[in-house]
Structures are given as C-alpha cells and as structure tokens.
Write a protein that holds these residues in place. Structure first.
Motif, PDB file in Angstrom:
ATOM      1  N   THR A   1       0.810  -1.226   0.000  1.00 33.31           N
ATOM      2  CA  THR A   1       0.000   0.000   0.000  1.00 33.31           C
ATOM      3  C   THR A   1       0.845   1.279   0.000  1.00 33.31           C
ATOM      4  O   THR A   1       0.298   2.374   0.139  1.00 33.31           O
ATOM      5  CB  THR A   1      -0.937   0.012   1.224  1.00 33.31           C
ATOM      6  OG1 THR A   1      -0.174  -0.236   2.416  1.00 33.31           O
ATOM      7  CG2 THR A   1      -2.014  -1.048   1.084  1.00 33.31           C
ATOM      8  N   THR A   2       2.165   1.151  -0.120  1.00 35.03           N
ATOM      9  CA  THR A   2       3.012   2.349  -0.173  1.00 35.03           C
ATOM     10  C   THR A   2       2.851   3.039  -1.530  1.00 35.03           C
ATOM     11  O   THR A   2       2.231   2.497  -2.449  1.00 35.03           O
ATOM     12  CB  THR A   2       4.501   1.995   0.039  1.00 35.03           C
ATOM     13  OG1 THR A   2       4.892   1.028  -0.946  1.00 35.03           O
ATOM     14  CG2 THR A   2       4.735   1.432   1.425  1.00 35.03           C
ATOM     15  N   THR A   3       3.440   4.197  -1.662  1.00 33.78           N
ATOM     16  CA  THR A   3       3.322   4.964  -2.900  1.00 33.78           C
ATOM     17  C   THR A   3       3.964   4.240  -4.080  1.00 33.78           C
ATOM     18  O   THR A   3       3.447   4.262  -5.197  1.00 33.78           O
ATOM     19  CB  THR A   3       3.987   6.347  -2.733  1.00 33.78           C
ATOM     20  OG1 THR A   3       3.631   6.887  -1.459  1.00 33.78           O
ATOM     21  CG2 THR A   3       3.537   7.304  -3.819  1.00 33.78           C
TER      22      THR A   3
ATOM     23  N   CYS B   1       9.556  -0.447  -2.956  1.00 35.52           N
ATOM     24  CA  CYS B   1       9.567  -0.770  -1.522  1.00 35.52           C
ATOM     25  C   CYS B   1       9.978  -2.220  -1.315  1.00 35.52           C
ATOM     26  O   CYS B   1      10.871  -2.527  -0.519  1.00 35.52           O
ATOM     27  CB  CYS B   1       8.183  -0.520  -0.933  1.00 35.52           C
ATOM     28  SG  CYS B   1       8.007  -0.981   0.804  1.00 35.52           S
TER      29      CYS B   1
ATOM     30  N   LYS C   1       7.427  12.990  10.752  1.00 36.35           N
ATOM     31  CA  LYS C   1       6.666  13.177   9.505  1.00 36.35           C
ATOM     32  C   LYS C   1       6.997  14.517   8.852  1.00 36.35           C
ATOM     33  O   LYS C   1       7.120  14.607   7.622  1.00 36.35           O
ATOM     34  CB  LYS C   1       5.161  13.069   9.799  1.00 36.35           C
ATOM     35  CG  LYS C   1       4.727  11.649  10.138  1.00 36.35           C
ATOM     36  CD  LYS C   1       3.222  11.539  10.339  1.00 36.35           C
ATOM     37  CE  LYS C   1       2.785  12.014  11.701  1.00 36.35           C
ATOM     38  NZ  LYS C   1       1.348  11.778  11.970  1.00 36.35           N
TER      39      LYS C   1
ATOM     40  N   SER D   1       8.900  14.906   5.195  1.00 35.06           N
ATOM     41  CA  SER D   1       8.258  15.712   4.136  1.00 35.06           C
ATOM     42  C   SER D   1       9.220  16.779   3.625  1.00 35.06           C
ATOM     43  O   SER D   1       9.294  17.047   2.422  1.00 35.06           O
ATOM     44  CB  SER D   1       6.986  16.369   4.666  1.00 35.06           C
ATOM     45  OG  SER D   1       6.012  15.404   5.009  1.00 35.06           O
TER      46      SER D   1
ATOM     47  N   SER E   1       9.457   8.863   0.084  1.00 33.58           N
ATOM     48  CA  SER E   1       7.990   8.844   0.066  1.00 33.58           C
ATOM     49  C   SER E   1       7.460   7.542   0.662  1.00 33.58           C
ATOM     50  O   SER E   1       6.498   7.552   1.444  1.00 33.58           O
ATOM     51  CB  SER E   1       7.492   9.001  -1.378  1.00 33.58           C
ATOM     52  OG  SER E   1       6.085   8.960  -1.434  1.00 33.58           O
ATOM     53  N   ASN E   2       8.100   6.430   0.321  1.00 29.98           N
ATOM     54  CA  ASN E   2       7.695   5.147   0.893  1.00 29.98           C
ATOM     55  C   ASN E   2       7.927   5.105   2.396  1.00 29.98           C
ATOM     56  O   ASN E   2       7.089   4.616   3.158  1.00 29.98           O
ATOM     57  CB  ASN E   2       8.470   4.000   0.221  1.00 29.98           C
ATOM     58  CG  ASN E   2       7.908   3.628  -1.139  1.00 29.98           C
ATOM     59  OD1 ASN E   2       6.782   3.987  -1.482  1.00 29.98           O
ATOM     60  ND2 ASN E   2       8.685   2.910  -1.926  1.00 29.98           N
TER      61      ASN E   2
ATOM     62  N   TYR F   1       5.305   7.126   4.111  1.00 26.19           N
ATOM     63  CA  TYR F   1       4.029   6.401   4.165  1.00 26.19           C
ATOM     64  C   TYR F   1       4.030   5.418   5.338  1.00 26.19           C
ATOM     65  O   TYR F   1       3.048   5.329   6.095  1.00 26.19           O
ATOM     66  CB  TYR F   1       3.793   5.648   2.858  1.00 26.19           C
ATOM     67  CG  TYR F   1       2.503   4.854   2.877  1.00 26.19           C
ATOM     68  CD1 TYR F   1       1.305   5.414   2.437  1.00 26.19           C
ATOM     69  CD2 TYR F   1       2.468   3.546   3.381  1.00 26.19           C
ATOM     70  CE1 TYR F   1       0.111   4.700   2.494  1.00 26.19           C
ATOM     71  CE2 TYR F   1       1.281   2.830   3.436  1.00 26.19           C
ATOM     72  CZ  TYR F   1       0.113   3.406   2.988  1.00 26.19           C
ATOM     73  OH  TYR F   1      -1.071   2.703   3.055  1.00 26.19           O
TER      74      TYR F   1
ATOM     75  N   ASN G   1       3.720   7.321   8.532  1.00 31.44           N
ATOM     76  CA  ASN G   1       2.344   7.807   8.727  1.00 31.44           C
ATOM     77  C   ASN G   1       1.404   6.715   9.231  1.00 31.44           C
ATOM     78  O   ASN G   1       0.425   7.001   9.936  1.00 31.44           O
ATOM     79  CB  ASN G   1       1.790   8.344   7.399  1.00 31.44           C
ATOM     80  CG  ASN G   1       2.269   9.759   7.100  1.00 31.44           C
ATOM     81  OD1 ASN G   1       2.545  10.532   8.018  1.00 31.44           O
ATOM     82  ND2 ASN G   1       2.412  10.096   5.832  1.00 31.44           N
ATOM     83  N   HIS G   2       1.699   5.472   8.867  1.00 30.46           N
ATOM     84  CA  HIS G   2       0.824   4.355   9.250  1.00 30.46           C
ATOM     85  C   HIS G   2       1.460   3.491  10.346  1.00 30.46           C
ATOM     86  O   HIS G   2       1.129   2.315  10.498  1.00 30.46           O
ATOM     87  CB  HIS G   2       0.512   3.499   8.021  1.00 30.46           C
ATOM     88  CG  HIS G   2      -0.328   4.211   7.005  1.00 30.46           C
ATOM     89  ND1 HIS G   2       0.213   5.105   6.098  1.00 30.46           N
ATOM     90  CD2 HIS G   2      -1.675   4.188   6.775  1.00 30.46           C
ATOM     91  CE1 HIS G   2      -0.769   5.586   5.336  1.00 30.46           C
ATOM     92  NE2 HIS G   2      -1.896   5.065   5.728  1.00 30.46           N
TER      93      HIS G   2
END
Length: 203
Positions: free
Chosen positions: A53-55, A60, A151, A155, A193-194, A197, A200-201
């Motif tokens: 479910t990563t970008t 990944c 986070k 970013s 980005s991965n 993600y 974030n989760h």
C-alpha cells in the motif's frame, strides 16, 4: 613395458585430501552445508503486505524484502530500515552529483545548477537524519510530538530533493547530466515517500 603405478593407484596427495575432507564432514557437518537459514514466511509476508500500500510498492519490496529477518513483524524497525535505505541512496546520489560537478569546462549555468542541487541533497540528508532522530525518541515521553516531527522532517526531505530537480528548469544543462541527476534524485524521492508512508501508518 611395465605400466606405471600412477595409472592404477591414486596418489598419496589425493588420498590425503579425501581423508581430510571426510574427517571435516564427520566432525563439522555444518561446514559443508552452508545453506542460508530459511526466513519465516511470516516475516516476508509482513514486508510484502506493508509495501503493497506504499506509494511505490515494487520499489519498496525491492529494497526492504532482504531485511525481513531484521524487521520481522516490527513496524518501527521497518520504518527505520526504510529510512536507512533512503539515507544511503541520498548519499550515493550526492556522490554522483559531486562527480558531475568536478568535470572540466562545464558551462557556468550548468555548474551553478549542479552546485545548487548538491546543496539541496545535503539538506535532504540533514532532514532524513532529523527524521531518524525523532523516530528514535518514540518510546520516550512525548511520543505524539516526536512522531509529528518525524513526519515533518521526512516531508521536508522530499521537498529538498524536489528542489534539486526544479533547479534545472530554464537552465542550459547537458541532457545526459540532467537525465543522470534526475534519475538518482527521483529514486531518492520515491524511497523517502515510501518511508514517510510507513511512518504515517506506524500507529
């Protein structure tokens, strides 16, 4: 003519080698069988599920699957490994850009763009290190605060890398140089980005 003994009997050296090999096998059977320990499917499935479910799922999986034995099923370890991979990739990209910057006789506009990119990548590394530092404090007091910091820093690292690529817009830069830099920077952005993600989760 009498045939030589060497054609009918094994040499003393061959006998010695065979004897030693047999002894090693009997005394140290695991020395002969050096197969890699099997990684529990639970661990590899955890990596697959997390990356799905990563970008950028395939990227990944490609970079994190080999760390399954270290990560096991620990989300925090997975985040930290993803960050570590991103940091190393950024350093490698910085090295590539640095090499391109040292070429002789490059146009001033191109030299400036490459130099600016190096600065942006150094900022990327800095913000990634800050991310790692914040992640290291998640088990202490103020976990929510440190999680938010992680986070924010991750970013910022993506923004830094993106700024490097934007710096080539409107400037006369050798196409091969532009492609090479954009390639490694894009990879850096995707790895971060991965990682972001996964962070974030985390909870």
């Amino acid at each position: 003519m009498e045939r030589s003994n060497y054609t009918t009997k094994p040499s003393l050296n061959n006998l010695l080698i065979k004897t030693l090999t047999l002894l090693i096998f009997l005394i140290y059977p695991h020395t002969i069988s050096c197969s890699t320990p099997t990684i529990p499917k639970t661990y590899t499935n955890f990596i697959k599920k997390s990356c799905r479910t990563t970008t950028y799922p395939s990227l990944c999986l490609k970079n994190l699957y080999k760390y399954a034995a270290i990560v096991k099923t620990n989300k925090l370890k997975l985040c930290n490994v993803a960050l570590s991979v991103a940091v190393q990739s950024t350093r490698d990209c910085t090295s590539t850009v640095s090499t391109l910057a040292r070429r002789q006789g490059i146009p001033r506009a191109e030299a400036r763009a490459v130099k600016d990119c190096m600065g942006d990548l150094k900022d990327t590394v800095y913000h990634l290190k800050q991310t790692v530092s914040a992640m290291g404090r998640l088990r202490g007091p103020g976990r929510k605060f440190q999680w938010d910091n992680a986070k924010t820093y991750a970013s910022a690292a993506i923004t830094d890398a993106d700024t490097c690529v934007d710096g080539f817009l409107g400037r006369k830069v050798n196409r091969s140089v532009r492609v090479k830099i954009k390639g490694c920077v894009t990879n850096v952005e995707r790895l971060i980005s991965n990682a972001l993600y996964l962070i974030n989760h985390l909870y």
